[in-house]
Design an enzyme around this catalytic site. Structure first.
Site, PDB file in Angstrom:
ATOM      1  N   LYS A   1       0.512   5.011   6.522  1.00  0.00           N
ATOM      2  CA  LYS A   1      -0.052   5.773   5.406  1.00  0.00           C
ATOM      3  C   LYS A   1       0.524   7.199   5.423  1.00  0.00           C
ATOM      4  CE  LYS A   1      -3.037   2.648   3.879  1.00  0.00           C
ATOM      5  NZ  LYS A   1      -2.405   1.538   4.578  1.00  0.00           N
TER       6      LYS A   1
ATOM      7  N   SER B   1       0.809  -1.229   0.000  1.00  0.00           N
ATOM      8  CA  SER B   1       0.000   0.000   0.000  1.00  0.00           C
ATOM      9  C   SER B   1       0.838   1.273   0.000  1.00  0.00           C
ATOM     10  CB  SER B   1      -0.959   0.015   1.205  1.00  0.00           C
ATOM     11  OG  SER B   1      -0.243   0.172   2.413  1.00  0.00           O
TER      12      SER B   1
END
Length: 207
Positions: free
Chosen positions: A166, A129
């Site tokens: 993230k 990710s």
């Protein structure tokens, strides 16, 4: 530390280190037996005991082993001055991310990578990710513990007791945690205040 190890002990340590980095655990006695080409698990059990006596391994309260130290490649700084940073693997649901029982190993990190006055730990990256941000599956992430962040920081966030890395972006009362990935299955996470920042990704170490 490693000068007094036999060839077999060094080979066993290499197998243990590789298993820890890539699988997140120390191999079982039988797995070590197979890796070393032994026919009996007793021989590999003796090796583990020897490594414990030489303070390369440490036995935890549950009877399993953790590795006390393994070296980071030289291109990540001088070995002359290092500090030991805990490597944390998978985090049990609801458990504090820094809990002693989650520590898999202690890794020697150059002091040049550490900012004075902060606490640090290492996490193993999983998935893709954040591959466009230089974080690939299996990389070690050096996390600087803090509870705030600036827009664009790569953060470790705890959402419903699950940890995720993230890119942090805040706009007004809204927080967007953005993936940076070539895999478009990963979508931004939009939050208000129902999450905790555990730290900032200071360095990415590819082993």
């Amino acid at each position: 530390m490693f000068n007094n190890l036999s060839d077999k002990e060094l080979e066993a340590l290499k197998i243990i280190r590789n298993s820890l980095v890539h699988q997140g655990r120390i191999p079982s006695v039988r797995e070590l037996m197979i890796g070393l080409g032994y026919k009996s698990p007793r021989s590999s059990a003796v090796l583990l005991k020897n490594l414990e006596e030489k303070e390369i391994l440490r036995k935890k309260d549950d009877g399993s082993y953790q590795i006390v130290d393994f070296e980071i490649p030289e291109d990540f700084g001088s070995r002359a001055q290092t500090v030991k940073i805990p490597l944390i693997g998978s985090v049990a649901c609801g458990m504090p991310i820094f809990a002693d029982e989650n520590i898999e190993a202690e890794v020697s990190i150059s002091v040049e990578m550490i900012k004075s006055g902060y606490k640090y730990f290492l996490l193993r990256a999983e998935g893709d990710s954040m591959n466009e941000a230089g974080i690939n599956n299996g990389d070690l992430l050096l996390i600087r513990q803090q509870q705030d962040a600036e827009n664009g920081d790569r953060i470790l966030a705890l959402i419903d007791e699950e940890a995720t890395v993230k890119e942090y972006n805040r706009s007004g009362g809204m927080v967007i945690l953005k993936p940076k990935s070539t895999n478009k299955i990963h979508q931004p996470i939009i939050l208000t205040s129902d999450f905790r920042i555990q730290g900032i990704v200071e360095e990415v170490i590819s082993l």
